[in-house]
Design a protein around this motif. Structure first.
Motif, mmCIF file in Angstrom:
data_model
loop_
_atom_site.group_PDB
_atom_site.id
_atom_site.type_symbol
_atom_site.label_atom_id
_atom_site.label_comp_id
_atom_site.label_asym_id
_atom_site.label_seq_id
_atom_site.Cartn_x
_atom_site.Cartn_y
_atom_site.Cartn_z
ATOM 1 N N TYR A 90 -73.514 14.224 41.074
ATOM 2 C CA TYR A 90 -72.834 14.049 41.253
ATOM 3 C C TYR A 90 -71.601 13.548 40.583
ATOM 4 O O TYR A 90 -71.058 14.112 39.358
ATOM 5 C CB TYR A 90 -71.969 14.777 42.836
ATOM 6 C CG TYR A 90 -70.889 14.997 42.324
ATOM 7 C CD1 TYR A 90 -69.846 16.475 41.893
ATOM 8 C CD2 TYR A 90 -69.231 13.806 42.562
ATOM 9 C CE1 TYR A 90 -68.056 16.196 42.222
ATOM 10 C CE2 TYR A 90 -68.447 13.711 42.504
ATOM 11 C CZ TYR A 90 -67.686 14.884 42.647
ATOM 12 O OH TYR A 90 -65.894 15.514 42.548
ATOM 13 N N GLY B 5 -60.517 14.003 46.914
ATOM 14 C CA GLY B 5 -61.295 15.513 45.995
ATOM 15 C C GLY B 5 -62.052 15.393 45.512
ATOM 16 O O GLY B 5 -62.928 16.121 44.900
ATOM 17 N N ILE B 6 -61.967 13.540 44.147
ATOM 18 C CA ILE B 6 -63.244 13.442 43.125
ATOM 19 C C ILE B 6 -63.931 12.476 43.630
ATOM 20 O O ILE B 6 -64.509 13.108 43.760
ATOM 21 C CB ILE B 6 -62.187 12.534 42.430
ATOM 22 C CG1 ILE B 6 -60.725 13.740 41.892
ATOM 23 C CG2 ILE B 6 -63.402 12.231 41.704
ATOM 24 C CD1 ILE B 6 -61.007 14.893 41.684
ATOM 25 N N VAL C 175 -61.238 23.324 45.869
ATOM 26 C CA VAL C 175 -61.373 21.237 45.759
ATOM 27 C C VAL C 175 -60.514 21.909 44.212
ATOM 28 O O VAL C 175 -58.897 21.612 44.592
ATOM 29 C CB VAL C 175 -61.909 20.763 44.945
ATOM 30 C CG1 VAL C 175 -60.963 18.960 44.546
ATOM 31 C CG2 VAL C 175 -62.839 20.222 46.463
ATOM 32 N N ASP D 55 -68.560 22.570 47.019
ATOM 33 C CA ASP D 55 -66.948 22.696 46.136
ATOM 34 C C ASP D 55 -66.850 21.704 45.845
ATOM 35 O O ASP D 55 -66.140 22.184 43.994
ATOM 36 C CB ASP D 55 -66.160 22.762 47.993
ATOM 37 C CG ASP D 55 -64.945 22.876 47.281
ATOM 38 O OD1 ASP D 55 -64.127 22.968 45.937
ATOM 39 O OD2 ASP D 55 -63.738 22.976 48.354
ATOM 40 N N GLN D 56 -67.022 20.761 45.618
ATOM 41 C CA GLN D 56 -66.605 19.613 44.995
ATOM 42 C C GLN D 56 -67.868 19.957 43.610
ATOM 43 O O GLN D 56 -67.159 20.178 42.662
ATOM 44 C CB GLN D 56 -66.918 18.238 45.063
ATOM 45 C CG GLN D 56 -66.033 18.157 46.078
ATOM 46 C CD GLN D 56 -66.410 16.296 46.577
ATOM 47 O OE1 GLN D 56 -66.884 16.052 47.175
ATOM 48 N NE2 GLN D 56 -65.090 15.437 46.198
ATOM 49 N N LYS E 38 -67.495 19.091 51.834
ATOM 50 C CA LYS E 38 -67.383 19.758 51.135
ATOM 51 C C LYS E 38 -68.371 19.697 49.653
ATOM 52 O O LYS E 38 -67.608 19.636 48.288
ATOM 53 C CB LYS E 38 -65.960 19.558 50.940
ATOM 54 C CG LYS E 38 -65.389 18.717 50.401
ATOM 55 C CD LYS E 38 -63.378 18.475 50.182
ATOM 56 C CE LYS E 38 -63.525 17.510 50.503
ATOM 57 N NZ LYS E 38 -61.241 17.250 50.472
ATOM 58 N N SER F 112 -66.121 22.818 41.836
ATOM 59 C CA SER F 112 -64.836 22.590 41.087
ATOM 60 C C SER F 112 -65.186 21.556 39.885
ATOM 61 O O SER F 112 -64.475 21.760 38.922
ATOM 62 C CB SER F 112 -63.497 21.985 41.701
ATOM 63 O OG SER F 112 -63.847 22.750 43.780
ATOM 64 N N GLN F 113 -66.050 20.346 39.573
ATOM 65 C CA GLN F 113 -65.944 19.994 38.658
ATOM 66 C C GLN F 113 -66.765 20.570 37.339
ATOM 67 O O GLN F 113 -66.668 20.340 36.286
ATOM 68 C CB GLN F 113 -66.857 19.060 38.743
ATOM 69 C CG GLN F 113 -65.725 17.715 39.620
ATOM 70 C CD GLN F 113 -64.446 17.189 38.799
ATOM 71 O OE1 GLN F 113 -65.133 16.513 37.429
ATOM 72 N NE2 GLN F 113 -63.754 16.979 39.630
#
Length: 564
Positions: free
Chosen positions: A421, A460-461, A502, A470-471, A467, A474-475
């Motif tokens: 990630y 969130g980052i 996110v 989700d992360q 999560k 989202s990225q």
């Protein structure tokens, strides 16, 4: 990314090749024997041009359909009405598979087969690379259509049928994976004769077989993640097989990214300016998130508004703004929900620019899409045309990292997903910084290491195991700014982004009725006068029987892989 620098000159050759071969291509369409006048590698170049040079696809499919659906942009006054039901001129990809891409890559093999037997082995790698590209584009088409002709397609002028049967999407994805797997295996074997390299005819990797092996394996992973949604065992088997490959056969940095890079005129304004993004606003949800988190890609994606202190001072002098007004936030997004964009207060505040009387300049509150991100030759405010490079990604290293992160999360857990990630986020920041500089994006400031460090530490980052998916999604969504069609596929495959993710994708409504994001291309009903009516009807009837496929002419249904 050293390989990119070597591609700068390639587009200069394209016009020459087009003009030199134009008569030959006309003859080819009438007479297959005329193919002998065309070098095999030229068909590869022409197919590549057809894949990436489609301004109609940019204008209709991306700018005005997929990007608004996925809240990557809005039109100038915000999304209006039931914008998710607009399909005029949508889906330009289907016809090109059979007229400009798949047919030319099939021609390449036919051209080689007409050469002297002693020469043919020297084209072995070229043929395998062409098969990978053909498989990619067939996948790209089927991805939103479902069943398409493939096994019996492209053969009409070589004695094959002119009424090809349709492969189901399940059959096709398995076939394509097999073809890509076989091409990788063949490329890994030492050739029996010195190879003719595609060289400058290959605008991705200059014929580098090892780069193509890495790209092919990344493509297998992308396809496998689709398959996994409908057939978990089949998708997982492909993933396991790919990840068992030696590390040298898998992407490891941005230098391995599968990206078409041309000059500024490739995405220029010739032919009506369909690459132009002048009417496309930056979307509020994404802008708010990126601004709040200090995302270094913000000025690569969007433009600042026109409320500079100099313009503010002029508006103060004309009593259009209160004395003492100071420059504030200059990245402001447009409302993505029609019910928000049609509110009188929002129209007055955000969609009604002020005019400076002294110089007739309009001062706009909202940001736009960064013009040269999509239209590299776009002139700046001073009238200077862009001279940078046009970047058109197929599979970036960041996407590969996010795929690996998702796979790791599902198999070995969050600890192994974390590294992939973080590598994905950093490689995306690095790539868009490169694009910012080499595409000469307007008002762009190069990303610094300190900005990357600060961004990676933001809530969130910074990786959060609770999560993680989700992360990752989202990225991925942010990274797909240049590939909104993959952002659309991500949403259908994972359910992210969504209202609570996110990076949020808020619900959009019109007259207080929720609008539904389309999931596939609508299909026109065949007519009985169609020469291939029987095969089309059989294929369409079979698709209509799939759970969730729905009415053929609707885009709300689901193809095979998009299992409910």
């Amino acid at each position: 990314m050293k390989f990119i620098k070597s591609k700068i000159y390639l587009l200069a050759a394209v016009g020459f090749l087009f003009s030199c071969e134009k008569e030959a291509f006309v003859d080819v369409n009438k007479n297959p024997d005329a193919l002998s006048a065309v070098p095999p590698q030229n068909q590869f170049l022409q197919a590549t041009q057809q894949i990436h040079g489609q301004d109609f696809e940019a204008f209709y499919d991306l700018y005005r359909r997929i990007m608004p659906w996925m809240q990557y942009n809005t039109l100038q006054n915000g999304n209006q009405g039931s914008f998710t039901l607009n399909f005029d001129n949508f889906s330009n990809r289907y016809g090109r598979l059979y007229n400009g891409i798949g047919d030319r890559l099939y021609d390449l093999e036919q051209l080689v087969s007409k050469l002297d037997a002693a020469e043919q082995p020297r084209y072995d790698q070229m043929i395998q690379i062409a098969r990978i590209l053909k498989a990619y584009y067939a996948f790209y088409v089927s991805d939103i259509y479902g069943s398409i002709p493939y096994t019996e397609a492209f053969q009409g002028r070589y004695g094959g049928t002119l009424q090809p049967k349709y492969d189901t999407q399940q059959e096709l994805f398995a076939k394509l994976d097999g073809e890509i797997k076989a091409a990788v295996a063949a490329l890994k074997v030492a050739p029996s004769a010195p190879q003719y390299s595609l060289g400058a005819y290959d605008q991705y990797y200059k014929g580098d077989a090892q780069k193509w092996i890495k790209a092919a394996n990344a493509l297998r992973l992308r396809m496998a993640l689709r398959v996994q949604k409908a057939d978990a065992a089949a998708g997982t088997a492909i993933i396991t097989e790919v990840l068992a490959m030696p590390a040298t056969d898998l992407m490891s940095s941005n230098a391995d990214a599968w990206i078409f890079i041309g000059n500024a005129t490739f995405t220029g304004d010739a032919g009506g300016g369909n690459w132009n993004t002048d009417e496309l606003r930056a979307p509020k949800p994404m802008v708010d998130f990126m601004f709040t988190k200090g995302d270094p890609r913000l000025d690569a994606f969007f433009t600042p508004n026109q409320y500079t202190q100099a313009n503010i001072n002029l508006l103060i002098a004309e009593k259009q703004l209160p004395a003492g007004t100071k420059e504030g936030r200059r990245y402001v997004g447009s409302f993505t929900s029609p019910d928000d964009s049609r509110q009188t207060a929002n129209i007055q505040r955000y969609y009604t620019p002020k005019a400076i009387k002294s110089n007739s300049q309009t001062v706009d509150t909202l940001s736009f899409i960064q013009p040269r991100l999509f239209n590299t030759g776009k002139a700046d405010a001073a009238g200077n045309a862009g001279t940078g490079q046009s970047y058109l990604p197929v599979i970036t290293y960041a996407e590969y990292c996010f795929m690996r992160a998702e796979i790791a999360l599902k198999s070995t857990g969050a600890a192994s997903a974390k590294t992939w990630y973080e590598d994905g986020v950093k490689s995306s920041l690095d790539l868009y910084n490169e694009i910012g500089l080499k595409s000469q994006l307007t008002n762009y400031v190069a990303t610094t290491p300190a900005e990357i460090t600060a961004y990676m530490a933001q809530p969130g980052i910074a990786f959060d195991a609770t999560k993680a998916l989700d992360q990752i999604a989202s990225q991925s969504y942010l990274n797909f700014m240049k590939q909104p069609q993959e952002g659309w596929a991500l949403y259908k495959r994972t359910g992210f982004p969504n209202e609570t993710s996110v990076v949020p994708l808020p619900k959009v409504t019109y007259l207080n009725v929720a609008l539904v994001v389309p999931r596939r291309a609508p299909i026109s009903l065949p007519t009985q006068t169609d020469p291939n009516f029987a095969n089309k009807k059989a294929a369409y009837d079979a698709m209509a029987a799939l759970p969730g496929f729905g009415d053929l002419t609707s885009a709300a249904g689901r193809v095979w892989w998009d299992k409910p």
